[in-house]
Design an enzyme around this catalytic site. Structure first.
Site, PDB file in Angstrom:
ATOM      1  N   ASP A   1      -8.777  35.753 -16.146  1.00 57.26           N
ATOM      2  CA  ASP A   1      -9.859  36.432 -16.869  1.00 57.26           C
ATOM      3  C   ASP A   1     -10.167  35.706 -18.183  1.00 57.26           C
ATOM      4  OD1 ASP A   1      -8.524  38.142 -15.052  1.00 57.26           O
ATOM      5  OD2 ASP A   1      -9.310  39.917 -16.044  1.00 57.26           O
TER       6      ASP A   1
ATOM      7  N   HIS B 232     -13.258  37.034 -19.885  1.00 58.84           N
ATOM      8  CA  HIS B 232     -13.836  38.238 -20.502  1.00 58.84           C
ATOM      9  C   HIS B 232     -14.670  37.963 -21.752  1.00 58.84           C
ATOM     10  CE1 HIS B 232     -12.803  41.693 -18.149  1.00 58.84           C
ATOM     11  NE2 HIS B 232     -11.522  41.378 -18.087  1.00 58.84           N
TER      12      HIS B 232
ATOM     13  N   ASP C 220     -13.750  37.929 -13.574  1.00 61.24           N
ATOM     14  CA  ASP C 220     -13.837  38.572 -14.891  1.00 61.24           C
ATOM     15  C   ASP C 220     -14.193  37.574 -15.983  1.00 61.24           C
ATOM     16  OD1 ASP C 220     -13.255  40.898 -13.555  1.00 61.24           O
ATOM     17  OD2 ASP C 220     -11.606  41.494 -14.855  1.00 61.24           O
TER      18      ASP C 220
ATOM     19  N   ASP D 228     -18.010  40.807 -19.675  1.00 57.26           N
ATOM     20  CA  ASP D 228     -17.655  42.143 -20.171  1.00 57.26           C
ATOM     21  C   ASP D 228     -16.578  42.069 -21.243  1.00 57.26           C
ATOM     22  OD1 ASP D 228     -19.471  43.695 -18.794  1.00 57.26           O
ATOM     23  OD2 ASP D 228     -18.128  44.154 -17.136  1.00 57.26           O
ATOM     24  N   ARG D 229     -16.575  43.098 -22.071  1.00 61.57           N
ATOM     25  CA  ARG D 229     -15.643  43.296 -23.179  1.00 61.57           C
ATOM     26  C   ARG D 229     -15.896  42.300 -24.313  1.00 61.57           C
ATOM     27  NH1 ARG D 229     -11.836  47.130 -22.072  1.00 61.57           N
ATOM     28  NH2 ARG D 229     -11.345  47.561 -19.895  1.00 61.57           N
TER      29      ARG D 229
ATOM     30  N   ASN E 156     -13.560  42.122 -10.572  1.00 62.25           N
ATOM     31  CA  ASN E 156     -14.080  43.492 -10.566  1.00 62.25           C
ATOM     32  C   ASN E 156     -15.111  43.719 -11.669  1.00 62.25           C
ATOM     33  OD1 ASN E 156     -11.709  43.434 -12.424  1.00 62.25           O
ATOM     34  ND2 ASN E 156     -12.221  45.582 -12.732  1.00 62.25           N
ATOM     35  N   HIS E 157     -15.182  42.826 -12.661  1.00 63.04           N
ATOM     36  CA  HIS E 157     -16.200  42.952 -13.703  1.00 63.04           C
ATOM     37  C   HIS E 157     -17.470  42.171 -13.388  1.00 63.04           C
ATOM     38  CE1 HIS E 157     -14.559  45.387 -17.037  1.00 63.04           C
ATOM     39  NE2 HIS E 157     -13.410  45.089 -16.462  1.00 63.04           N
TER      40      HIS E 157
ATOM     41  N   HIS F 224      -8.855  37.824  -7.196  1.00 68.49           N
ATOM     42  CA  HIS F 224      -8.811  38.430  -8.522  1.00 68.49           C
ATOM     43  C   HIS F 224      -7.770  39.539  -8.639  1.00 68.49           C
ATOM     44  CE1 HIS F 224     -10.106  39.599 -12.476  1.00 68.49           C
ATOM     45  NE2 HIS F 224     -10.173  40.856 -12.066  1.00 68.49           N
TER      46      HIS F 224
ATOM     47  N   ARG G 191      -4.704  52.337 -12.519  1.00 64.19           N
ATOM     48  CA  ARG G 191      -6.068  52.296 -13.041  1.00 64.19           C
ATOM     49  C   ARG G 191      -6.900  53.490 -12.604  1.00 64.19           C
ATOM     50  NH1 ARG G 191      -7.280  46.828 -14.407  1.00 64.19           N
ATOM     51  NH2 ARG G 191      -5.667  45.409 -13.688  1.00 64.19           N
TER      52      ARG G 191
ATOM     53  N   HIS H 137      -6.611  39.746 -13.400  1.00 70.42           N
ATOM     54  CA  HIS H 137      -6.907  41.186 -13.417  1.00 70.42           C
ATOM     55  C   HIS H 137      -6.099  41.992 -14.422  1.00 70.42           C
ATOM     56  CE1 HIS H 137      -8.715  44.738 -11.772  1.00 70.42           C
ATOM     57  NE2 HIS H 137      -7.709  45.131 -11.015  1.00 70.42           N
TER      58      HIS H 137
END
Length: 485
Positions: free
Chosen positions: A227, A229, A256, A259-260, A288-289, A337, A387, A414
């Site tokens: 990731d 991110h 990923d 995002d964030r 997943n993002h 991922h 999660r 992840h």
């Protein structure tokens, strides 16, 4: 009993200290020990679900939202009027996009604390989200038209005063170098070039198999990253330390990208540009993002609209749905991922046969969801997801999968790892995470894995680098999520 409660309070205090030092996993361990000593006090469970001094903010930092929901529920079973527990559970359900469940708890908070203006604000925002989702479902069409339909990129004019390198019909290293400098200086590239890059890359990845299969030739190297991110400056640090993609050095980014972090557009455009320049030298797995529901909450949609426009988000979304879901390296390492499956019968051939183009978004079940969402656990067998989405798989599950498919190991991402990476399940499950000091608040290192022709894994760890003063989630359109940061 009193001594047990005193011992539990002492453990809680140690957890508070670890939490204050951002040692999330250590804090979790202390709070769990406290509950094991004395499980009749609802505030212990609520603290472990999320509080300013307790366990659940540690849970949030580790994205253990499912556990947070369970702990808040345990607190409410002991005390049905415990307002903090409703609040923490609402936040956790919001984080996993279970807005209808969150709405019930926000209402419970407002009912018990009618003067709580913050709760009233969150309740109103959550109601708005639920209405929007229901409206979108009502107008949803089974096979929506392409976001590129009717888009004449060639007709978009680049103004004479644009001060960047011009992009023709092919990507160039000169354009990439100039783009990096623009991004470092807080500039955008022209919207025409954004659309060109996304369209070219979407066509490339769409035509790749669901599981890309690659090797590492003599004299060459492959780097696997986890990731990133939206942490653009940390991505540049990887390239500075380890070298940029080249004729002899390929990269695989394991989902990923966005995002964030608040430079998600910059990361996606840079990776896409390298993919266009070197189709066989840069590989991208979906995370997943790279999905609509996460992008709408965790910042990428808002960032696209702020830096470019809504059309840019829509074409990015379409390109994300075209990304491969896994990469097989040398027949020995499966890179995906999230992780493994709820069914031991799943094989590499099932991944090969999966038609990802029939399902743009992963949904709540099925192979795609599991590939993007699952996590390892230390216990044998399978368990519920921390999660609240997917599940967890134990070392025996990993062993069977590797043996059945002739693999040495799976490589996944992840999850934050404080050391940047972790090797578990007797060496068969490797997690790599490439966003150091995640969200500017978790004191983790980043890592990447170098692989040569002999297919040996070499782990490299690095620290976060300074970046301009723009906070994570700066473009998130949903202020509810600010409670998680």
């Amino acid at each position: 009993m009193a001594s047990n409660q005193e011992a539990a309070n002492a453990l809680k205090a140690q957890g508070n200290k670890a939490f204050a030092q951002h040692e999330w996993a250590v804090a979790i361990d202390f709070y769990t020990q406290a509950i094991e000593k004395y499980d009749k006090e609802p505030s212990f469970f609520c603290n472990r679900a999320q509080s300013g001094f307790g366990f659940a903010q540690a849970q949030f930092k580790l994205e253990a939202f499912g556990y947070a929901v369970a702990d808040a529920t345990s607190a409410l079973e002991l005390d049905p009027n415990y307002v903090k527990a409703y609040w923490r559970r609402a936040l956790a359900n919001t984080a996993i996009l279970s807005y209808k469940e969150a709405l019930k708890d926000y209402k419970a908070v407002v009912k018990r604390e009618p003067g709580n203006q913050t709760a009233k604000l969150k309740l109103a925002e959550c109601e708005k989200l639920v209405r929007r989702i229901e409206f979108e479902k009502a107008i949803e069409v089974a096979d929506p038209p392409s976001a590129f339909e009717g888009l004449d990129i060639d007709a978009i004019k680049v103004e004479d005063e644009y001060d960047g390198v011009r992009l023709g019909q092919e990507m160039t290293q000169e354009f990439i170098d100039d783009m990096i400098e623009r991004f470092k200086n807080g500039k955008n590239i022209h919207r025409k070039y954004v659309l060109q890059i996304i369209k070219a890359t979407k066509e490339l990845v769409y035509n790749e198999p669901t599981m890309v299969e690659i090797g590492v030739e003599e004299g060459k190297k492959l780097t696997v990253c986890g990731d990133t991110h939206g942490q653009f400056f940390d991505l540049l640090e990887i390239f500075r330390r380890n070298g940029s993609p080249s004729d002899t050095h390929a990269y695989l980014f394991n989902g990923d990208f966005v995002d964030r972090g608040s430079w998600s557009c910059e990361i996606a455009l840079l990776l896409y540009s390298y993919k266009w320049l070197r189709p066989n030298g840069l590989f991208l797995n979906r995370g997943n993002h790279e999905t609509d529901d996460m992008n709408k909450v965790y910042g990428f949609e808002g960032e696209c609209k702020a830096k470019y426009n809504e059309r840019v988000f829509k074409v990015f979304s379409e390109s994300f749905s075209a990304l491969p879901l896994a990469t097989l390296i040398g027949g020995k390492y499966l890179v995906l991922h999230g992780g493994l499956f709820s069914d031991d019968k799943i094989t590499l051939n099932d991944i090969r046969k999966l038609n990802r183009h029939n399902q743009r978004q992963p949904g709540q079940q099925g192979l795609m969801m599991e590939m993007l969402w699952t996590d390892p656990q230390t216990q044998p067998g399978r368990g519920p997801s921390k999660r609240g989405v997917g599940m967890q798989f134990g070392p025996d599950v990993t062993k069977r999968f590797c043996e059945n498919n002739g693999l040495d190991a799976i490589i996944r991402s992840h999850e934050v790892r404080m050391g940047g990476y972790e090797v578990e399940h007797d060496g068969r499950c490797i997690t790599v995470f490439s966003a150091p000091r995640y969200c500017d608040s978790t004191e983790n290192k980043g890592a990447y894995i170098n692989i040569g022709p002999e297919l040996k894994l070499s782990y490299e760890v690095f620290e976060a680098v300074p970046h301009p003063d723009i906070k994570p989630m700066a473009y998130a359109q949903n202020s509810i999520m600010s409670q998680m940061m």
